[in-house]
Design a protein around this motif. Structure first.
Motif, PDB file in Angstrom:
ATOM      1  N   ASP A  88       0.817  -1.225   0.000  1.00 14.43           N
ATOM      2  CA  ASP A  88       0.000   0.000   0.000  1.00 14.43           C
ATOM      3  C   ASP A  88       0.845   1.267   0.000  1.00 14.43           C
ATOM      4  N   ASP A  89       2.130   1.151   0.245  1.00 16.55           N
ATOM      5  CA  ASP A  89       3.019   2.312   0.195  1.00 16.55           C
ATOM      6  C   ASP A  89       3.444   2.640  -1.240  1.00 16.55           C
ATOM      7  N   THR A  90       3.083   1.802  -2.180  1.00 18.45           N
ATOM      8  CA  THR A  90       3.435   2.043  -3.578  1.00 18.45           C
ATOM      9  C   THR A  90       2.784   3.326  -4.081  1.00 18.45           C
ATOM     10  N   ALA A  91       3.616   4.229  -4.588  1.00 17.81           N
ATOM     11  CA  ALA A  91       3.130   5.529  -5.040  1.00 17.81           C
ATOM     12  C   ALA A  91       4.303   6.323  -5.603  1.00 17.81           C
ATOM     13  N   VAL A  92       3.964   7.442  -6.211  1.00 15.52           N
ATOM     14  CA  VAL A  92       4.981   8.449  -6.514  1.00 15.52           C
ATOM     15  C   VAL A  92       5.066   9.367  -5.301  1.00 15.52           C
ATOM     16  N   TYR A  93       6.275   9.555  -4.807  1.00 13.82           N
ATOM     17  CA  TYR A  93       6.496  10.371  -3.620  1.00 13.82           C
ATOM     18  C   TYR A  93       7.034  11.741  -4.037  1.00 13.82           C
ATOM     19  N   TYR A  94       6.387  12.782  -3.505  1.00 15.91           N
ATOM     20  CA  TYR A  94       6.727  14.150  -3.862  1.00 15.91           C
ATOM     21  C   TYR A  94       7.231  14.913  -2.635  1.00 15.91           C
ATOM     22  N   CYS A  95       8.213  15.737  -2.860  1.00 14.84           N
ATOM     23  CA  CYS A  95       8.741  16.641  -1.852  1.00 14.84           C
ATOM     24  C   CYS A  95       8.036  17.993  -1.980  1.00 14.84           C
ATOM     25  N   ASN A  96       7.789  18.626  -0.841  1.00 14.49           N
ATOM     26  CA  ASN A  96       7.087  19.906  -0.810  1.00 14.49           C
ATOM     27  C   ASN A  96       7.784  20.848   0.149  1.00 14.49           C
ATOM     28  N   ALA A  97       7.855  22.111  -0.238  1.00 11.52           N
ATOM     29  CA  ALA A  97       8.436  23.157   0.617  1.00 11.52           C
ATOM     30  C   ALA A  97       7.436  24.293   0.751  1.00 11.52           C
ATOM     31  N   VAL A  98       7.191  24.710   1.984  1.00  8.81           N
ATOM     32  CA  VAL A  98       6.190  25.757   2.231  1.00  8.81           C
ATOM     33  C   VAL A  98       6.749  26.801   3.179  1.00  8.81           C
ATOM     34  N   TRP A  99       6.507  28.075   2.835  1.00  7.89           N
ATOM     35  CA  TRP A  99       6.883  29.185   3.725  1.00  7.89           C
ATOM     36  C   TRP A  99       5.966  30.352   3.433  1.00  7.89           C
TER      37      TRP A  99
END
Length: 115
Positions: A88-99
């Motif tokens: 169930d962890d199968t996925a495309v993983y994305y990094c995000n930066a917020v400020w």
């Protein structure tokens, strides 16, 4: 130019581990809250974990105890250590930066968990 570049994805068997990295450039990294999201086929993008500028971490319930988010402000990099991986962890993983409402995304890295 702001860039978030993810790496470390791949194919792993159930129970295995992977470490994702996201290298940031073009931003004052230490100011930003960083996060990892994932999107499985046919599903909406989902928050996985976040880490604040002062290194306070939060996780979605499904990964608590298995995943660890961390950051190295000297290397402008955020990590996601993923242990005991499940299909169930199968996925495309994305990094995000917020400020302060400014929001950046990486291009994603594929994680596939399969025997």
């Amino acid at each position: 130019q702001v860039q978030l570049v993810e790496s470390g994805g791949g194919l792993v068997q159930p129970g295995g581990s992977l470490r994702l990295s996201c290298a940031a450039s073009g931003i004052i990294f230490s100011r930003y809250a960083m996060g990892w999201y994932r999107q499985a086929p046919g599903k909406q993008r989902q928050l996985v974990a976040t880490i604040s500028s002062d290194a306070s971490a939060n996780y979605v319930d499904s990964v608590k105890g298995r995943f660890t988010i961390s950051r190295d402000n000297d290397k402008n990099t955020v990590y996601l250590q993923m242990n005991n991986l499940k299909p169930d962890d199968t996925a495309v993983y994305y990094c995000n930066a917020v400020w302060i409402g400014i929001n950046y995304w990486g291009q994603g890295t594929q994680v596939a968990v399969s025997s």
